[in-house]
Design a protein around this motif. Structure first.
Motif, PDB file in Angstrom:
ATOM      1  N   THR A  14       0.829  -1.207   0.000  1.00  0.00           N
ATOM      2  CA  THR A  14       0.000   0.000   0.000  1.00  0.00           C
ATOM      3  C   THR A  14       0.862   1.256   0.000  1.00  0.00           C
ATOM      4  N   ALA A  15       1.996   1.210   0.699  1.00  0.00           N
ATOM      5  CA  ALA A  15       2.908   2.361   0.705  1.00  0.00           C
ATOM      6  C   ALA A  15       3.478   2.598  -0.691  1.00  0.00           C
ATOM      7  N   THR A  16       3.850   1.509  -1.367  1.00  0.00           N
ATOM      8  CA  THR A  16       4.370   1.625  -2.727  1.00  0.00           C
ATOM      9  C   THR A  16       3.297   2.143  -3.675  1.00  0.00           C
ATOM     10  N   ALA A  17       2.092   1.592  -3.561  1.00  0.00           N
ATOM     11  CA  ALA A  17       0.999   2.005  -4.437  1.00  0.00           C
ATOM     12  C   ALA A  17       0.651   3.473  -4.259  1.00  0.00           C
ATOM     13  N   SER A  18       0.767   3.966  -3.015  1.00  0.00           N
ATOM     14  CA  SER A  18       0.402   5.362  -2.751  1.00  0.00           C
ATOM     15  C   SER A  18       1.289   6.342  -3.490  1.00  0.00           C
ATOM     16  N   SER A  19       2.516   5.937  -3.826  1.00  0.00           N
ATOM     17  CA  SER A  19       3.444   6.828  -4.521  1.00  0.00           C
ATOM     18  C   SER A  19       3.857   6.291  -5.889  1.00  0.00           C
ATOM     19  N   LEU A  20       3.133   5.286  -6.370  1.00  0.00           N
ATOM     20  CA  LEU A  20       3.506   4.661  -7.634  1.00  0.00           C
ATOM     21  C   LEU A  20       3.441   5.648  -8.793  1.00  0.00           C
ATOM     22  N   CYS A  21       2.532   6.631  -8.682  1.00  0.00           N
ATOM     23  CA  CYS A  21       2.395   7.621  -9.744  1.00  0.00           C
ATOM     24  C   CYS A  21       3.653   8.464  -9.899  1.00  0.00           C
ATOM     25  N   CYS A  22       4.478   8.527  -8.848  1.00  0.00           N
ATOM     26  CA  CYS A  22       5.733   9.290  -8.932  1.00  0.00           C
ATOM     27  C   CYS A  22       6.962   8.390  -8.994  1.00  0.00           C
ATOM     28  N   ILE A  23       6.844   7.186  -8.460  1.00  0.00           N
ATOM     29  CA  ILE A  23       7.972   6.254  -8.524  1.00  0.00           C
ATOM     30  C   ILE A  23       8.192   5.784  -9.957  1.00  0.00           C
ATOM     31  N   THR A  24       7.100   5.483 -10.660  1.00  0.00           N
ATOM     32  CA  THR A  24       7.190   4.987 -12.031  1.00  0.00           C
ATOM     33  C   THR A  24       7.900   5.962 -12.966  1.00  0.00           C
ATOM     34  N   PRO A  25       7.580   7.278 -12.915  1.00  0.00           N
ATOM     35  CA  PRO A  25       8.298   8.206 -13.794  1.00  0.00           C
ATOM     36  C   PRO A  25       9.804   8.214 -13.562  1.00  0.00           C
ATOM     37  N   VAL A  26      10.227   8.133 -12.305  1.00  0.00           N
ATOM     38  CA  VAL A  26      11.661   8.136 -12.007  1.00  0.00           C
ATOM     39  C   VAL A  26      12.317   6.887 -12.576  1.00  0.00           C
ATOM     40  N   LEU A  27      11.702   5.726 -12.351  1.00  0.00           N
ATOM     41  CA  LEU A  27      12.254   4.477 -12.876  1.00  0.00           C
ATOM     42  C   LEU A  27      12.303   4.500 -14.396  1.00  0.00           C
ATOM     43  N   ALA A  28      11.244   5.032 -15.000  1.00  0.00           N
ATOM     44  CA  ALA A  28      11.198   5.103 -16.458  1.00  0.00           C
ATOM     45  C   ALA A  28      12.243   6.075 -16.989  1.00  0.00           C
ATOM     46  N   PHE A  29      12.418   7.204 -16.288  1.00  0.00           N
ATOM     47  CA  PHE A  29      13.405   8.195 -16.705  1.00  0.00           C
ATOM     48  C   PHE A  29      14.808   7.615 -16.631  1.00  0.00           C
ATOM     49  N   LEU A  30      15.116   6.944 -15.521  1.00  0.00           N
ATOM     50  CA  LEU A  30      16.443   6.362 -15.349  1.00  0.00           C
ATOM     51  C   LEU A  30      16.686   5.219 -16.325  1.00  0.00           C
ATOM     52  N   GLY A  31      15.594   4.507 -16.678  1.00  0.00           N
ATOM     53  CA  GLY A  31      15.731   3.364 -17.571  1.00  0.00           C
ATOM     54  C   GLY A  31      15.526   3.702 -19.035  1.00  0.00           C
ATOM     55  N   GLY A  32      15.164   4.959 -19.308  1.00  0.00           N
ATOM     56  CA  GLY A  32      14.973   5.378 -20.694  1.00  0.00           C
ATOM     57  C   GLY A  32      13.666   4.938 -21.306  1.00  0.00           C
ATOM     58  N   ALA A  33      12.683   4.565 -20.472  1.00  0.00           N
ATOM     59  CA  ALA A  33      11.382   4.135 -20.989  1.00  0.00           C
ATOM     60  C   ALA A  33      10.332   5.183 -20.658  1.00  0.00           C
ATOM     61  N   SER A  34      10.552   6.391 -21.143  1.00  0.00           N
ATOM     62  CA  SER A  34       9.703   7.524 -20.768  1.00  0.00           C
ATOM     63  C   SER A  34       8.242   7.329 -21.141  1.00  0.00           C
TER      64      SER A  34
END
Length: 202
Positions: A14-34
């Motif tokens: 639930t903690a991860t899900a609560s911030s998934l909308c912001c965690i995903t962009p960072v992971l995508a940015f770092l991984g090049g999957a914008s």
């Protein structure tokens, strides 16, 4: 132990899900999957409820851990040494991790490089335009940093100001060197979507 483990897992999920909308962009940015970054923006309205669930789960886990226990039903429970997964230290670590996940939107911008300041030589002021782009999908300051990093790469951009609160980006540019369409393409490349734009003389 099974009850505690389930509580830990539920709390972290639930903690991860609560911030998934912001965690995903960072992971995508770092991984090049914008292109994937806006996939979870729809979670943002549910964030307060997910945080509430996380707090309740960990409150229950701590209650289970700290409450006065009754006499063990069998001596084997008291004789066997408790594992680290059953310890207060482990619960403290998991609780701290959950808190970091919940707070992620507040420090997500630290994962993005500082956008370079545009340097444009203006030959004709009549070419200076200002466009306001309404953007769908931004949910935190980290999102604005991601958008800014792409706008800054566009040749001819003079200035920009992106706001997730206003769901827009105001960009000043030299129309002889770029266009609103090119800037919109740069914004769309982040995974967020330009849903409307207006262009005026600066």
């Amino acid at each position: 132990m099974k009850t505690n483990t389930k509580s830990f897992i539920a709390g972290l999920l639930t903690a991860t899900a609560s911030s998934l909308c912001c965690i995903t962009p960072v992971l995508a940015f770092l991984g090049g999957a914008s292109g994937l970054v806006s996939s979870f923006y729809w979670i943002e309205p549910f964030r307060p409820y997910l945080i509430g669930m996380t707090v309740l789960v960990f409150a229950f886990a701590w209650y289970q851990k700290l409450r006065l226990k009754t006499k063990p039903e069998c001596h084997c429970e008291s004789d066997n040494k408790k594992s680290f997964l059953q310890s207060t230290a482990f619960l403290s670590i998991v609780t701290a991790l959950a808190a970091l996940l919940i707070a992620f939107p507040y420090y997500a911008s630290a994962f993005y490089p500082e956008a370079a300041q545009p340097k444009v030589v203006i030959n004709d002021k009549s070419n200076i335009k200002q466009a306001t782009f309404t953007i769908k999908g931004m949910t935190c300051e980290g999102c604005t940093e991601h958008v800014n990093s792409e706008i800054a790469k566009v040749r001819g951009v003079i200035n920009y100001q992106t706001s997730f609160d206003n769901a827009n980006s105001v960009v000043t540019f030299d129309n002889s060197k770029t266009s609103a369409a090119i800037v919109a393409t740069a914004i769309n490349s982040t995974g967020y979507k330009v849903v409307s734009q207006t262009v005026n003389n600066h």
